[in-house]
Write a protein that holds these residues in place. Sequence first.
Motif, PDB file in Angstrom:
ATOM      1  N   GLU A  73     -26.761  26.344 -24.312  1.00 14.89           N
ATOM      2  CA  GLU A  73     -25.684  26.194 -23.119  1.00 14.89           C
ATOM      3  C   GLU A  73     -26.548  26.112 -21.391  1.00 14.89           C
ATOM      4  O   GLU A  73     -25.677  26.410 -20.707  1.00 14.89           O
ATOM      5  CB  GLU A  73     -25.169  27.735 -23.177  1.00 14.89           C
ATOM      6  CG  GLU A  73     -24.114  27.583 -23.836  1.00 14.89           C
ATOM      7  CD  GLU A  73     -22.690  26.669 -24.105  1.00 14.89           C
ATOM      8  OE1 GLU A  73     -22.104  26.577 -23.148  1.00 14.89           O
ATOM      9  OE2 GLU A  73     -21.840  27.041 -25.183  1.00 14.89           O
ATOM     10  N   ARG A  74     -27.294  26.172 -21.615  1.00 16.86           N
ATOM     11  CA  ARG A  74     -28.596  25.900 -20.881  1.00 16.86           C
ATOM     12  C   ARG A  74     -27.830  27.075 -19.722  1.00 16.86           C
ATOM     13  O   ARG A  74     -27.606  26.784 -18.491  1.00 16.86           O
ATOM     14  CB  ARG A  74     -28.383  24.964 -20.108  1.00 16.86           C
ATOM     15  CG  ARG A  74     -28.996  23.490 -20.655  1.00 16.86           C
ATOM     16  CD  ARG A  74     -29.085  22.175 -20.222  1.00 16.86           C
ATOM     17  NE  ARG A  74     -29.440  20.568 -20.882  1.00 16.86           N
ATOM     18  CZ  ARG A  74     -29.772  19.896 -20.758  1.00 16.86           C
ATOM     19  NH1 ARG A  74     -29.183  19.409 -19.218  1.00 16.86           N
ATOM     20  NH2 ARG A  74     -29.810  18.590 -21.424  1.00 16.86           N
ATOM     21  N   ARG A  75     -28.387  28.448 -19.837  1.00 16.52           N
ATOM     22  CA  ARG A  75     -28.052  29.690 -18.944  1.00 16.52           C
ATOM     23  C   ARG A  75     -28.592  30.364 -19.538  1.00 16.52           C
ATOM     24  O   ARG A  75     -29.356  30.788 -20.010  1.00 16.52           O
ATOM     25  CB  ARG A  75     -26.542  30.022 -19.317  1.00 16.52           C
ATOM     26  CG  ARG A  75     -25.540  28.687 -19.657  1.00 16.52           C
ATOM     27  CD  ARG A  75     -24.237  29.780 -19.435  1.00 16.52           C
ATOM     28  NE  ARG A  75     -23.892  30.007 -18.409  1.00 16.52           N
ATOM     29  CZ  ARG A  75     -22.253  30.550 -18.401  1.00 16.52           C
ATOM     30  NH1 ARG A  75     -21.436  30.365 -18.757  1.00 16.52           N
ATOM     31  NH2 ARG A  75     -22.025  30.540 -16.934  1.00 16.52           N
ATOM     32  N   CYS A  76     -29.209  30.864 -18.137  1.00 15.84           N
ATOM     33  CA  CYS A  76     -29.915  32.284 -18.287  1.00 15.84           C
ATOM     34  C   CYS A  76     -29.569  32.821 -16.749  1.00 15.84           C
ATOM     35  O   CYS A  76     -29.781  32.128 -15.439  1.00 15.84           O
ATOM     36  CB  CYS A  76     -31.602  32.267 -18.047  1.00 15.84           C
ATOM     37  SG  CYS A  76     -31.824  31.409 -19.091  1.00 15.84           S
ATOM     38  N   CYS A  77     -29.027  34.454 -16.593  1.00 13.53           N
ATOM     39  CA  CYS A  77     -27.911  34.454 -15.912  1.00 13.53           C
ATOM     40  C   CYS A  77     -28.865  36.194 -15.240  1.00 13.53           C
ATOM     41  O   CYS A  77     -29.221  36.497 -15.774  1.00 13.53           O
ATOM     42  CB  CYS A  77     -27.090  34.950 -15.464  1.00 13.53           C
ATOM     43  SG  CYS A  77     -26.229  33.388 -16.540  1.00 13.53           S
ATOM     44  N   PRO A  78     -28.555  36.016 -14.183  1.00 13.47           N
ATOM     45  CA  PRO A  78     -29.737  37.903 -13.647  1.00 13.47           C
ATOM     46  C   PRO A  78     -28.417  38.514 -13.902  1.00 13.47           C
ATOM     47  O   PRO A  78     -26.696  38.454 -13.974  1.00 13.47           O
ATOM     48  CB  PRO A  78     -29.846  37.210 -12.163  1.00 13.47           C
ATOM     49  CG  PRO A  78     -28.919  36.066 -11.514  1.00 13.47           C
ATOM     50  CD  PRO A  78     -28.501  35.372 -12.815  1.00 13.47           C
ATOM     51  N   GLY A  79     -28.938  39.992 -13.768  1.00 14.91           N
ATOM     52  CA  GLY A  79     -27.935  41.063 -14.280  1.00 14.91           C
ATOM     53  C   GLY A  79     -27.039  40.910 -15.215  1.00 14.91           C
ATOM     54  O   GLY A  79     -27.101  40.603 -16.303  1.00 14.91           O
ATOM     55  N   ARG A  80     -26.006  41.181 -15.108  1.00 12.33           N
ATOM     56  CA  ARG A  80     -25.105  41.621 -16.055  1.00 12.33           C
ATOM     57  C   ARG A  80     -24.064  40.841 -15.668  1.00 12.33           C
ATOM     58  O   ARG A  80     -23.389  40.739 -14.412  1.00 12.33           O
ATOM     59  CB  ARG A  80     -23.562  42.871 -15.939  1.00 12.33           C
ATOM     60  CG  ARG A  80     -22.570  43.349 -17.042  1.00 12.33           C
ATOM     61  CD  ARG A  80     -23.456  42.684 -18.668  1.00 12.33           C
ATOM     62  NE  ARG A  80     -23.006  43.370 -19.922  1.00 12.33           N
ATOM     63  CZ  ARG A  80     -22.940  42.210 -20.457  1.00 12.33           C
ATOM     64  NH1 ARG A  80     -24.069  41.732 -21.078  1.00 12.33           N
ATOM     65  NH2 ARG A  80     -22.156  42.878 -21.926  1.00 12.33           N
TER      66      ARG A  80
END
Length: 264
Positions: free
Chosen positions: A25-32
């Motif tokens: 998915e090419r995803r890396c997100c900060p926090g929740r």
Amino acid sequence: MLVLWMVLLAPWRLWHRAEAGCSEERRCCPGRDPSCASTGWRMDRVYGTCFCDEACKLTGDCCYDFSQACPALPCIVGEWSHWSGCAEQCKPNLRMRRRYVKQEPKNGGEPCPLLEEKSGCLEYLTYQGQDCGHEHVPAFITTSEYSKERKRRAVSPLWSSDTEEAGYCVEFKTESLSHHCTVENRPYARWMQYLREGYTVCVACQPPAMNTGNRRCSGDGLGADGNKVLRWQAVGNPQCQGTWKKVRQLEQCSCPVVHSFIFT
């Protein structure tokens, strides 16, 4: 033939989808971030919705490849700056030093350490270069009874017989004192029991406690007004200490004996 190809391709699609994760998915997100999700195997070996946000490490629902796709990056800070000067001269205050963030933490990496430190300080020079150190030297005091013995065995040859009677008296009003004063019961230190908050006491400055250069006693509050809090400490028990404010300077002391002391 096309139908046969689609039938053969279906299992691969299911397997490929099962392997979907943060990399896919090419995803890396900060926090929740609930929207930062995929469908596949989770790190807890459960198949279903998995997440690629930083909080997934706490909730245990990261996609199986989160650690590889979103490696934890620690906070990196620079070196400490030099200590600043005291915030104010000639009074106890604080100095400070700082360091700055070079890299913010990502993906649950080590958080940033403290970026600011404070430390107590005291500058003995004004901005004009004048010495104000005498204001912060505690007054070391003892009972006035000791002055009789001290006169008989003058310890400084710099004082001649003509100056043996030189000196002055300073009246102080006690503001605070430690409980160690009131519980002192050793014979030579019982005079400390008479120190009380709110009382006016007399402290004599006499040779040889008097400085031969300026003819002052350390801690006498030279230049202090009635609002400046000064420190004192009893000789014989360093835990018996407190604060007082200067009332006035006189030529001779006139307090009762139990409230009469001398600078040492």
